[in-house]
Design a protein around this motif. Structure first.
Motif, short mmCIF file in Angstrom:
data_model
loop_
_atom_site.label_atom_id
_atom_site.label_comp_id
_atom_site.label_asym_id
_atom_site.label_seq_id
_atom_site.Cartn_x
_atom_site.Cartn_y
_atom_site.Cartn_z
N TRP A 121 -3.69 10.06 -4.43
CA TRP A 121 -4.19 8.70 -4.58
C TRP A 121 -3.26 7.66 -3.97
N TYR A 122 -3.88 6.64 -3.38
CA TYR A 122 -3.15 5.50 -2.83
C TYR A 122 -3.44 4.28 -3.69
N ILE A 123 -2.50 3.36 -3.69
CA ILE A 123 -2.75 2.06 -4.32
C ILE A 123 -2.46 0.98 -3.28
N ARG A 124 -3.21 -0.11 -3.39
CA ARG A 124 -2.96 -1.29 -2.56
C ARG A 124 -3.06 -2.49 -3.49
N LYS A 178 -8.63 7.42 -2.69
CA LYS A 178 -8.17 8.63 -1.99
C LYS A 178 -8.07 8.32 -0.51
N THR A 179 -9.18 7.86 0.05
CA THR A 179 -9.25 7.36 1.42
C THR A 179 -10.17 6.15 1.35
N CYS A 194 0.87 -1.18 0.00
CA CYS A 194 0.00 0.00 0.00
C CYS A 194 0.90 1.22 0.00
N LYS A 195 0.73 2.08 -1.00
CA LYS A 195 1.60 3.26 -1.09
C LYS A 195 0.90 4.41 -1.80
N LEU A 196 1.39 5.60 -1.52
CA LEU A 196 0.90 6.81 -2.17
C LEU A 196 1.49 6.87 -3.57
N VAL A 197 0.65 7.21 -4.54
CA VAL A 197 1.15 7.41 -5.91
C VAL A 197 1.89 8.75 -5.89
N VAL A 215 -7.27 1.35 -6.00
CA VAL A 215 -6.84 2.74 -6.11
C VAL A 215 -7.88 3.58 -5.38
#
Length: 126
Positions: A52-55, A65-66, A44-47, A63
């Motif tokens: 945006w985050y991805i997991r 935001k929260t 799980c990391k921030l793009v 994908v």
């Protein structure tokens, strides 16, 4: 309901999946979005440079935001939405303001009705 609002959300699913793949590819400098599934990219990391985050998971990626807001959760080997992911997608898109709450209020308040509407819309889309 005379018209199924889920049918209106299906084109947004395809547009969001296409956008998400480009976000991943460009954000992480990959030759193709699926490369996010390689072991060094998993988690799980921030793009970079975005909100945006991805997991990563299995053969897919989430994908967002929260949690529960925006984005899309999909598997790279499934180009079409399944009922479970479509339900998550609709909730997130309403929460993000991309789908009008009023059109989906009845479905959001009644999970069985939501499941029925999704099933009908996806079968018509097949």
């Amino acid at each position: 309901m005379s018209t199924n609002p889920i049918s209106a959300a299906i084109p947004l699913w395809y547009a969001q999946m296409s956008w998400a793949k480009e976000l991943i590819r460009l954000g992480f400098g990959l030759s193709k979005a699926e490369d996010i599934l390689s072991s060094e990219n998993r988690g799980c990391k921030l793009v970079p440079g975005t909100v945006w985050y991805i997991r990563t998971h299995g053969i897919g990626v989430d994908v967002f935001k929260t949690p529960d807001v925006g984005g899309i959760d999909f598997d790279f080997d499934k180009p079409d939405p399944d009922p479970w992911r479509m339900q998550i997608f609709v909730v997130r898109q309403v929460n993000d303001g991309n789908l009008p709450y009023e059109n989906y209020r009845e479905l959001l308040d009644d999970e069985e009705l939501m499941k029925k509407a999704i099933s009908e819309a996806l079968s018509q889309n097949a």
